[in-house]
Design an enzyme around this catalytic site. Sequence first.
Site, mmCIF file in Angstrom:
data_model
loop_
_atom_site.group_PDB
_atom_site.id
_atom_site.type_symbol
_atom_site.label_atom_id
_atom_site.label_comp_id
_atom_site.label_asym_id
_atom_site.label_seq_id
_atom_site.Cartn_x
_atom_site.Cartn_y
_atom_site.Cartn_z
ATOM 1 N N ARG A 61 1.049 -1.175 -0.089
ATOM 2 C CA ARG A 61 -0.034 -0.119 0.376
ATOM 3 C C ARG A 61 1.028 0.819 0.068
ATOM 4 N NH1 ARG A 61 -2.896 -3.284 1.978
ATOM 5 N NH2 ARG A 61 -1.140 -4.381 2.291
ATOM 6 N N THR A 62 1.665 1.633 0.955
ATOM 7 C CA THR A 62 2.683 2.625 1.043
ATOM 8 C C THR A 62 2.852 2.763 -0.104
ATOM 9 O OG1 THR A 62 2.454 2.254 3.672
ATOM 10 C CG2 THR A 62 3.959 3.908 2.666
ATOM 11 N N LYS A 90 27.357 -4.452 -2.862
ATOM 12 C CA LYS A 90 28.372 -4.412 -2.750
ATOM 13 C C LYS A 90 29.425 -3.967 -1.008
ATOM 14 C CE LYS A 90 28.598 -3.424 -7.403
ATOM 15 N NZ LYS A 90 28.571 -2.340 -7.828
ATOM 16 N N ARG A 111 11.204 3.549 2.703
ATOM 17 C CA ARG A 111 10.648 2.995 3.937
ATOM 18 C C ARG A 111 12.045 2.117 4.792
ATOM 19 N NH1 ARG A 111 5.966 -1.491 4.022
ATOM 20 N NH2 ARG A 111 5.159 0.444 4.490
ATOM 21 N N HIS A 144 5.319 5.666 11.140
ATOM 22 C CA HIS A 144 4.939 6.057 10.283
ATOM 23 C C HIS A 144 4.277 7.374 10.016
ATOM 24 C CE1 HIS A 144 2.923 3.484 6.066
ATOM 25 N NE2 HIS A 144 3.685 3.422 6.433
#
Length: 331
Positions: A61-62, A90, A111, A144
Amino acid sequence: MTAEIYHVLRSDQFDRSFLDELYDITNRLRAIARSKRGRDYLRTLLSDQRAMLYFTQPSTRTFLSFLNACQILGMQTSEIRDANTSSELKGETAEDAIRTFSSYVDLIVMRSPTAGLADRVAALLDKTPRRVPIVNGGSGKDEHPTQALLDIYTLRRSFSKGGGDIDGKRIAMVGDVKRGRTVRSLAKLMKHFDGAEIVFVSPETLMIEDDLRSYLTENKIAFQETTQFEDVIPNVDAIYMTRIQDEYDSSGESKGIDYSAYHFTKEHLPSLRKDAIIMHPLPRRQEIDVRVDDDPRAMYWRQERNGMWMRVALIAKIFNIHRDIVEPYAI
Ligand code: NCD
């Protein structure tokens, strides 16, 4: 007129006038987007800007609502959805990776499983000549903030139907309130609403922790804590369900918890107030019976869509083009 906003990192950075303004912008946007002319107009507003979506923790969703929000405003987007496909494999740090993105784009939405990473990266970029806004789309167990904004929008929009607002309302937050970042970010925003009260409902081992308890006390946010879900259902204006956040288990400890007492079933519907609403940040497991979905008080699918429009409003505000979202385009 409210202050400008640049980085979006934690819900305690928002004040009441910002919440009010975002609510208005979101509603204006939706009115404009009803016509093709309006939607075409919105696409011109940021057609010269580019956004990067950097999501190294699972998201449906986000991620999609930010992607579509960017597209609604005409932005071009690029994405990394797995640290294994970036140079982090790396040995590059997330900080260096994000500084690299800032060379190419005008907005970074991120996120990460790491609490506080968005704050660190924003502070780092602030010291460089190529500063770009960072939006936190979920940072580990801690924050959030854009989910909290869309949850506030959904609560206000729903309560406005009865002529009210969040002031004076009682909201149950149910489930893993210990590790749910949506609960933490939303709970903090309750300080902007007079007489609002939170009832945290959870098994003993998943109750809120002292840092949130202190925040609520210091900010005079009324709250109660209980393990008894069924006693709470008839006495609240909104029920905010959440799932067990077992991705944060250190050794499978959630497996031993009986979560079934924290499921909302069809049998609970008659005891819920007529004008109360049921929310969930989603994804759900068994916390809400699918047979509840058709009840008019089930708000979680609308909540999801509200999220996209609120994110359009937020991006417009970050780029300071929210004044271009004006009524003549609404039909
Ligand atoms: C939440 C999250 O990722 O914190 N989902 C979301 O963003 N809508 C809730 C969850 O995963 O349980």
